[in-house]
Design a protein around this motif. Structure first.
Motif, PDB file in Angstrom:
ATOM      1  N   ALA A  35     -16.910 -77.572 -92.375  1.00  0.00           N
ATOM      2  CA  ALA A  35     -17.737 -78.226 -93.017  1.00  0.00           C
ATOM      3  C   ALA A  35     -19.005 -77.525 -92.387  1.00  0.00           C
ATOM      4  O   ALA A  35     -20.174 -78.038 -92.857  1.00  0.00           O
ATOM      5  CB  ALA A  35     -17.944 -79.590 -92.135  1.00  0.00           C
ATOM      6  N   LEU A  36     -19.123 -76.991 -90.835  1.00  0.00           N
ATOM      7  CA  LEU A  36     -19.310 -76.086 -90.517  1.00  0.00           C
ATOM      8  C   LEU A  36     -20.097 -75.629 -90.604  1.00  0.00           C
ATOM      9  O   LEU A  36     -22.085 -75.105 -91.097  1.00  0.00           O
ATOM     10  CB  LEU A  36     -19.273 -76.578 -88.623  1.00  0.00           C
ATOM     11  N   ALA A  37     -19.142 -74.604 -91.178  1.00  0.00           N
ATOM     12  CA  ALA A  37     -19.836 -73.279 -92.149  1.00  0.00           C
ATOM     13  C   ALA A  37     -21.133 -73.364 -93.292  1.00  0.00           C
ATOM     14  O   ALA A  37     -21.754 -73.048 -93.280  1.00  0.00           O
ATOM     15  CB  ALA A  37     -18.447 -72.774 -92.515  1.00  0.00           C
ATOM     16  N   ALA A  38     -20.505 -74.852 -94.262  1.00  0.00           N
ATOM     17  CA  ALA A  38     -21.584 -75.162 -94.967  1.00  0.00           C
ATOM     18  C   ALA A  38     -22.121 -75.451 -94.243  1.00  0.00           C
ATOM     19  O   ALA A  38     -24.090 -75.397 -94.983  1.00  0.00           O
ATOM     20  CB  ALA A  38     -21.257 -76.231 -96.018  1.00  0.00           C
ATOM     21  N   LEU A  39     -22.767 -76.011 -93.816  1.00  0.00           N
ATOM     22  CA  LEU A  39     -23.911 -76.533 -92.858  1.00  0.00           C
ATOM     23  C   LEU A  39     -24.991 -75.802 -92.706  1.00  0.00           C
ATOM     24  O   LEU A  39     -26.398 -75.291 -92.657  1.00  0.00           O
ATOM     25  CB  LEU A  39     -23.673 -77.825 -91.714  1.00  0.00           C
ATOM     26  N   ARG A  40     -24.426 -74.546 -91.457  1.00  0.00           N
ATOM     27  CA  ARG A  40     -25.043 -73.484 -91.426  1.00  0.00           C
ATOM     28  C   ARG A  40     -25.419 -72.348 -92.332  1.00  0.00           C
ATOM     29  O   ARG A  40     -26.706 -72.059 -92.226  1.00  0.00           O
ATOM     30  CB  ARG A  40     -23.502 -72.700 -90.214  1.00  0.00           C
TER      31      ARG A  40
END
Length: 326
Positions: A35-40
């Motif tokens: 989830a964080l990778a997609a947001l970054r």
């Protein structure tokens, strides 16, 4: 950018750890990382870097953290309000401490329901020590009167409550017109009054109230006779049965007319403050926030200090109940 991604990032930013966030969300750590990778990637910013103690936010991550928490909070509030919406969505459940319920609730809420289309209210007087629990349990939408008492050592703000002051008042000692205290020159030591009956409403004089703290500071513990209302307590004073620490603007006309005398006790008048308290902004209702803002207006203040009794209060068991306005 999705709400789920923002919720995950807000939790990671607050807890400082991907593992802690995964535990709180009851998902796997790789799911949090994804989830964080997609947001970054979406924002073009690393948002955080790993450090020995967990993570450290980048400047962009710090900027996003505040927005993420606000967005998630608003989404949770919207979800709760939709889930709890009924035909009477404008109804407010109000918990009030007894003096406020008796002396100001009727006029204030009458004006509020006239000014706010669709608003209706139902208010019950409760003990000050019960306010925090009743708000957190959502048994009531807003508390008026005394400031909610958090558990010992825990600030009310950490309980997720927001309290704003809205009306200052004063407590003064009064006795009947023929009482010998009226012939004494002040200031009198409060100890001079300990031989007299002290009347009060159903709440008595709470240790947590301004007048309670004032007495505690003097080391004075009077015997308080509690009656069903402060109106009944004043009736006992008028009958010459004792004295009372009354709200100044409530007895002003009778003091000016000579029906009551103000006893010149050292340290009085005792200042007090009434508060409007709700859950924090992400969990309270729109109507509760509307009332919380309204009570601080000049018109609301004028209605609460106007002469005449509070309309709509009746006694039900150990509580006051204000009939529904709409």
């Amino acid at each position: 950018m999705t709400l789920s991604q923002l919720r995950t990032f807000a939790l990671v930013a607050r807890l400082g750890s991907l593992h802690a966030a995964a535990t709180a969300l009851e998902v796997s750590e790789p799911a949090v990382s994804a989830a964080l990778a997609a947001l970054r990637q979406d924002l073009g910013d690393p948002l955080f870097v790993r450090s020995p103690g967990g993570i450290t936010l980048t400047p962009g991550g710090r900027a996003l953290a505040d927005y993420a928490q606000d967005i998630v909070g608003l989404a949770d509030q919207a979800r709760w309000e939709v889930a709890n919406a009924k035909n009477d969505a404008g109804q407010l459940k109000i918990a009030a401490t007894a003096p406020f319920a008796e002396h100001a609730a009727g006029r204030l809420l009458d004006l509020f329901t006239k000014r706010v289309p669709g608003a209706s209210v139902d208010v019950v007087a409760v003990a000050a020590e019960d306010l925090v629990g009743l708000l957190l349990e959502r048994a009531y939408d807003i508390a008026l009167g005394a400031r909610p008492l958090a558990p010992a050592g825990t600030p009310a703000t950490e309980q997720g409550l927001e309290s704003v002051p809205f009306l200052r008042y004063q407590r003064v000692f009064v006795a009947d017109a023929g009482d010998p205290l009226g012939r004494m020159r002040g200031p009198l030591a409060v100890e001079r009054l300990l031989g007299r009956p002290w009347f009060a409403g159903p709440a008595g004089i709470l240790d947590s109230s301004e007048e309670g703290r004032w007495l505690a500071g003097l080391g004075v513990v009077p015997e308080i006779i509690r009656l069903s209302s402060e109106t009944d307590a004043l009736a006992a004073v008028r009958a010459g049965e004792g004295i009372m620490l009354a709200i100044g603007h409530i007895v002003r006309a009778e003091v000016l007319s000579g029906a009551l005398i103000r006893v010149p006790v050292a340290g009085t008048p005792v200042p007090g403050l009434w508060w409007a308290s709700t859950l924090d902004q992400h969990r309270t209702t729109t109507m509760a926030k509307t009332l919380q803002r309204f009570v601080r207006t000049a018109d609301a203040t004028a209605s609460m200090v106007a002469r005449g009794g509070s309309r709509g209060l009746e006694r039900r068991g150990s509580k006051f109940h204000v009939a529904l306005w709409s």
